[in-house]
Design an enzyme around this catalytic site. Structure first.
Site, PDB file in Angstrom:
ATOM      1  N   ASP A   1      -7.614  -2.369  13.657  1.00 39.57           N
ATOM      2  CA  ASP A   1      -8.983  -2.717  13.269  1.00 39.57           C
ATOM      3  C   ASP A   1      -9.036  -4.030  12.475  1.00 39.57           C
ATOM      4  O   ASP A   1     -10.057  -4.361  11.873  1.00 39.57           O
ATOM      5  CB  ASP A   1      -9.616  -1.574  12.452  1.00 39.57           C
ATOM      6  CG  ASP A   1      -8.867  -1.288  11.157  1.00 39.57           C
ATOM      7  OD1 ASP A   1      -7.844  -1.979  10.875  1.00 39.57           O
ATOM      8  OD2 ASP A   1      -9.286  -0.388  10.404  1.00 39.57           O
TER       9      ASP A   1
ATOM     10  N   GLU B   1      -9.673  -1.907   4.964  1.00 35.23           N
ATOM     11  CA  GLU B   1     -10.412  -1.543   6.163  1.00 35.23           C
ATOM     12  C   GLU B   1     -11.661  -2.413   6.315  1.00 35.23           C
ATOM     13  O   GLU B   1     -12.051  -3.105   5.363  1.00 35.23           O
ATOM     14  CB  GLU B   1     -10.795  -0.060   6.084  1.00 35.23           C
ATOM     15  CG  GLU B   1      -9.599   0.886   5.969  1.00 35.23           C
ATOM     16  CD  GLU B   1      -8.775   0.993   7.253  1.00 35.23           C
ATOM     17  OE1 GLU B   1      -8.576  -0.021   7.945  1.00 35.23           O
ATOM     18  OE2 GLU B   1      -8.304   2.111   7.553  1.00 35.23           O
TER      19      GLU B   1
ATOM     20  N   ASP C   1       0.819  -1.218   0.000  1.00 36.32           N
ATOM     21  CA  ASP C   1       0.000   0.000   0.000  1.00 36.32           C
ATOM     22  C   ASP C   1       0.852   1.266   0.000  1.00 36.32           C
ATOM     23  O   ASP C   1       2.067   1.225   0.185  1.00 36.32           O
ATOM     24  CB  ASP C   1      -0.971  -0.012   1.197  1.00 36.32           C
ATOM     25  CG  ASP C   1      -0.311  -0.420   2.518  1.00 36.32           C
ATOM     26  OD1 ASP C   1       0.927  -0.512   2.567  1.00 36.32           O
ATOM     27  OD2 ASP C   1      -1.045  -0.642   3.498  1.00 36.32           O
TER      28      ASP C   1
ATOM     29  N   HIS D   1      -7.147  -4.770   9.844  1.00 39.77           N
ATOM     30  CA  HIS D   1      -6.858  -4.659   8.405  1.00 39.77           C
ATOM     31  C   HIS D   1      -5.544  -5.347   8.031  1.00 39.77           C
ATOM     32  O   HIS D   1      -4.640  -5.472   8.850  1.00 39.77           O
ATOM     33  CB  HIS D   1      -6.874  -3.197   7.926  1.00 39.77           C
ATOM     34  CG  HIS D   1      -5.759  -2.327   8.430  1.00 39.77           C
ATOM     35  ND1 HIS D   1      -5.919  -0.982   8.683  1.00 39.77           N
ATOM     36  CD2 HIS D   1      -4.443  -2.597   8.708  1.00 39.77           C
ATOM     37  CE1 HIS D   1      -4.755  -0.472   9.077  1.00 39.77           C
ATOM     38  NE2 HIS D   1      -3.860  -1.418   9.112  1.00 39.77           N
TER      39      HIS D   1
HETATM   40  C1  F6R Z   1       1.334  -1.201   6.036  1.00 36.98           C
HETATM   41  C2  F6R Z   1       0.347  -2.266   6.240  1.00 36.98           C
HETATM   42  C3  F6R Z   1      -0.515  -2.223   7.456  1.00 36.98           C
HETATM   43  C4  F6R Z   1       0.281  -2.481   8.740  1.00 36.98           C
HETATM   44  C5  F6R Z   1      -0.637  -2.411   9.961  1.00 36.98           C
HETATM   45  C6  F6R Z   1       0.134  -2.572  11.250  1.00 36.98           C
HETATM   46  O1  F6R Z   1       2.009  -1.354   4.827  1.00 36.98           O
HETATM   47  O2  F6R Z   1       0.224  -3.120   5.440  1.00 36.98           O
HETATM   48  O3  F6R Z   1      -1.544  -3.169   7.325  1.00 36.98           O
HETATM   49  O4  F6R Z   1       0.885  -3.735   8.665  1.00 36.98           O
HETATM   50  O5  F6R Z   1      -1.320  -1.202   9.989  1.00 36.98           O
HETATM   51  O6  F6R Z   1       0.958  -1.467  11.450  1.00 36.98           O
HETATM   52  P1  F6R Z   1       2.014  -1.463  12.650  1.00 36.98           P
HETATM   53  O7  F6R Z   1       3.018  -2.487  12.342  1.00 36.98           O
HETATM   54  O8  F6R Z   1       2.597  -0.064  12.612  1.00 36.98           O
HETATM   55  O9  F6R Z   1       1.253  -1.746  13.900  1.00 36.98           O
END
Ligand code: F6R
Length: 261
Positions: free
Chosen positions: A136, A143, A67, A138
């Site tokens: 959440d 989302e 992403d 994801h």
């Molecule tokens: C970012 C991604 C997100 C993160 C998730 C956890 O490229 O794919 O799904 O893996 O938001 O983020 P952290 O590791 O910062 O808790």
């Protein structure tokens, strides 16, 4: 799906790095799917170490990130391109033209998403996809209520994600409200995937994703459909898992895990 529990976040992230290193050694032109976020930082630190000290060769690898923020260029220090350069690409022998993220400043974002899917397909798909899990539930920026059949697209970010990520911005209100993300279905198409979750803040959502019902309210639950998905967690993130004893038994007894024990 398999769940591997490591004693702390350091050993969990080192294990994921070792799994990636093994995949690169087996297939030097690996198509590697990457994630950003705090969870991934120690994984990339360890991969850089393995590259420098053990000469792991990334020269033939291609990468696709999950992403990117809509509206941020790669020069913006909050962009995921910037994160990847800083934590990994600048320190290993990968050819940057083989590292791909959606372009957050493309004029036509719908076309950008279609082109991203086509580029992945032209590399015969992703061999190994790394994933984190959001507060959440994801994966990528998928989302709650993202369709399990979704492909790469522009996704409005929800409140939990804004609360999770905006503290990383100099001015939290500058965090973009949209992301470009591989879809759930794009992720499920990867030949194998590893989700890493560390810390007690992830324990509840992780248990729902791994052991709860399939629901697009928690897009990580779609990984229960994946044929080759490994969930690597530290003790703190594992506390709500019901099947811990079984997961530990498999890890301790199955020959495939011997080199990781
Ligand atoms: C970012 C991604 C997100 C993160 C998730 C956890 O490229 O794919 O799904 O893996 O938001 O983020 P952290 O590791 O910062 O808790």
């Amino acid at each position: 799906m398999e769940v591997v529990i490591q004693k702390d976040s350091d050993s969990a992230s080192k294990m994921v790095a070792k799994m990636v290193a093994r995949a690169v050694k087996i297939k030097p032109d690996l198509v590697l799917g990457l994630a950003t976020g705090r969870t991934m930082e120690p994984v990339y630190t360890e991969l850089v170490r393995i590259h420098k000290e053990e000469k792991l060769d990334f020269s033939a690898c291609r990468t696709f990130n999950l992403d990117e923020y809509a509206g941020l260029s790669g020069e913006n220090k909050h962009s995921y391109r910037h994160f990847m350069n800083r934590h990994l690409f600048d320190h290993i022998n990968i050819d940057k033209k083989n590292t791909h993220l959606p372009n957050g400043t493309a004029k036509d974002l719908v076309k950008e998403c279609a082109d991203y899917e086509a580029l992945i397909a032209s590399c015969c798909g992703i061999d190994l996809q790394l994933l984190g899990i959001g507060s959440d539930g994801h994966i990528g920026f998928n989302e709650p209520l993202s369709a399990f059949r979704s492909r790469t697209r522009v996704q409005p970010l929800n409140k939990a994600t804004i609360e999770q990520n905006s503290p990383l911005f100099d001015r939290p209100e500058e965090m973009p409200r949209h992301g470009i993300t591989m879809g759930v279905s794009t992720i499920l198409d990867s030949k194998s995937c590893i989700l890493l979750a560390t810390g007690d803040a992830k324990a509840e959502i992780l248990a729902k994703a791994v052991e709860g019902p399939l629901t697009s309210m928690i897009t990580a639950s779609a990984l229960q459909f994946h044929e080759h998905c490994t969930i690597v967690v530290d003790e703190a993130a594992s506390v709500k898992l019901q099947g811990k004893e079984h997961y530990r038994w498999v890890f301790e007894n199955e020959p495939e895990w011997a080199e990781f024990r």
